[in-house]
Design an enzyme around this catalytic site. Structure first.
Site, mmCIF file in Angstrom:
data_model
loop_
_atom_site.group_PDB
_atom_site.id
_atom_site.type_symbol
_atom_site.label_atom_id
_atom_site.label_comp_id
_atom_site.label_asym_id
_atom_site.label_seq_id
_atom_site.Cartn_x
_atom_site.Cartn_y
_atom_site.Cartn_z
ATOM 1 N N HIS A 107 1.200 -1.361 0.219
ATOM 2 C CA HIS A 107 -0.074 -0.365 -0.135
ATOM 3 C C HIS A 107 0.314 1.029 -0.170
ATOM 4 O O HIS A 107 -0.021 2.711 0.051
ATOM 5 C CB HIS A 107 -0.723 -0.241 1.293
ATOM 6 C CG HIS A 107 -2.056 -1.207 0.882
ATOM 7 N ND1 HIS A 107 -2.948 -1.493 0.174
ATOM 8 C CD2 HIS A 107 -2.240 -1.754 2.267
ATOM 9 C CE1 HIS A 107 -3.333 -2.588 0.495
ATOM 10 N NE2 HIS A 107 -3.052 -2.688 1.874
ATOM 11 N N HIS A 147 -6.241 -7.621 -0.878
ATOM 12 C CA HIS A 147 -6.111 -6.337 -0.557
ATOM 13 C C HIS A 147 -5.893 -5.431 -2.366
ATOM 14 O O HIS A 147 -4.296 -6.805 -2.185
ATOM 15 C CB HIS A 147 -6.300 -4.881 0.465
ATOM 16 C CG HIS A 147 -6.499 -5.338 1.931
ATOM 17 N ND1 HIS A 147 -5.551 -6.335 2.217
ATOM 18 C CD2 HIS A 147 -7.449 -5.353 2.143
ATOM 19 C CE1 HIS A 147 -6.547 -6.313 3.652
ATOM 20 N NE2 HIS A 147 -7.697 -5.369 3.755
HETATM 21 N N1 Q9C Z 1 -9.003 1.683 9.891
HETATM 22 C C1 Q9C Z 1 -2.483 -5.045 4.200
HETATM 23 O O1 Q9C Z 1 -3.047 -6.641 4.252
HETATM 24 N N2 Q9C Z 1 -7.982 -1.576 6.837
HETATM 25 N N3 Q9C Z 1 -3.367 -4.157 4.619
HETATM 26 C C2 Q9C Z 1 -8.333 -0.129 7.076
HETATM 27 C C3 Q9C Z 1 -9.962 0.852 8.812
HETATM 28 C C4 Q9C Z 1 -6.583 -0.814 6.671
HETATM 29 C C5 Q9C Z 1 -4.363 -4.284 5.333
HETATM 30 C C6 Q9C Z 1 -9.734 -0.369 8.138
HETATM 31 C C7 Q9C Z 1 -6.152 -2.763 5.637
HETATM 32 C C8 Q9C Z 1 -4.550 -2.387 5.126
HETATM 33 C C9 Q9C Z 1 -1.026 -4.908 3.997
HETATM 34 ZN ZN ZN Z 2 -3.870 -6.995 2.255
#
Ligand code: Q9C
Ligand code: ZN
Length: 280
Positions: A107, A147
């Protein structure tokens, strides 16, 4: 020829309260150790390596710890931990290994949060992107984290020597990856779509790539598409063995970099299954 695991216990030293926890990687490490894998220790990436991917001002902020967002804490010494995770990806690329390190990376874009996302999604440095830039060969990136790899897309968008494929849950965090553009082939999938749809989509994605132009395959190996995890697509341990076989059929030097996956048991078993499928 068994794939070596790049790992340092240093990556377990921070962030025990966060969902992106040391426990998840520690459990995966224990499982792979019990199953007879060989481990190699990484060196931190140099600042020069990081600057192949990230903006100099962003790296300065990261060094000062001035990069906190609601998902991505400014841990003490996070710059050093992030540098070691990036160095592990570089080593994995060199030895066609699997980097079992944290923090994850896909990300993280050139300036931090990528393509308008609100957070960096637990990522600081795009480890896989640093490794791909250091190798400097025509590369196919396959992102199997649940993701969308928005950071990786931002970094390689329009790069004539790189193809980026991402299969991911959509709509879901980070909100990008709804459609393909330029060299970035995106395959948004509904929650819990299941193995059959997933594998069919992966084969369809790979058929679009002219493999004659590719010298290396780099895999963003996240395990949160596992049934019940943060970006579940309903995959199971056996699904990762089948993914491994599909990647092996590409017949190119390949390396793997851990991304997400929040159940250590599933990460360990998933890596073993992926590599078992890849090797036979
Ligand atoms: N706080 C990876 O799998 N979620 N990142 C946000 C609201 C973020 C995932 C939900 C998820 C990040 C590397
Ligand atoms: Zn992820």
């Amino acid at each position: 020829m068994k794939t070596k695991i790049v790992f340092s216990e240093k990556c377990l030293e921070y962030g025990s309260w966060h969902i992106e926890s040391p426990k998840r990687v520690q459990r995966a490490y224990e499982i792979l150790r019990e199953r007879g894998y060989e481990f190699v220790e990484p060196e931190p990436a140099s600042e020069e390596d990081l600057l192949k991917v990230h903006d100099a001002d962003y790296i300065q902020l990261l060094k000062r710890g001035a990069i906190e967002d609601p998902d991505t804490p400014a841990y003490e010494n996070i710059y050093e931990y992030a540098r070691l995770s990036a160095g592990a990806a570089i080593l994995a690329a060199k030895i066609n290994g699997f980097s079992l390190m944290r923090p994850p990376g896909h990300h993280a874009g050139r300036y931090g949060a990528a393509l308008g996302a609100y957070t960096k999604g637990f990522c600081y440095i795009n480890n896989l992107a640093v490794a791909v830039k250091c190798l400097d060969k025509p590369t196919l990136i396959v992102d199997i984290d649940g993701h969308h790899g928005n950071g990786t897309q931002e970094i390689f968008y329009g790069d004539p020597r790189v193809i980026f494929i991402s299969l991911h849950r959509y709509p879901h965090y980070p909100g990008t990856g709804a459609y393909s553009e330029a060299n970035c082939l995106n395959f948004p999938l509904p929650a819990d779509c299941g193995e059959a749809v997933y594998l069919r989509t992966l084969e369809e994605a790979l058929r679009k790539v002219d493999m004659q132009k590719i010298e290396v395959v780099a895999v963003s190996a996240g395990f949160d598409a596992f049934a019940g995890d943060l970006a579940s697509l309903g995959l199971r341990e056996e699904s990762y063995e089948k993914i491994g076989k599909i990647l092996a059929a590409l017949n190119k030097p390949t390396f793997f970099v851990l991304e997400g996956g929040y159940v250590g048991e599933n990460i360990g078993k998933g890596i073993d299954a992926l590599l078992k499928g890849f090797e036979c």
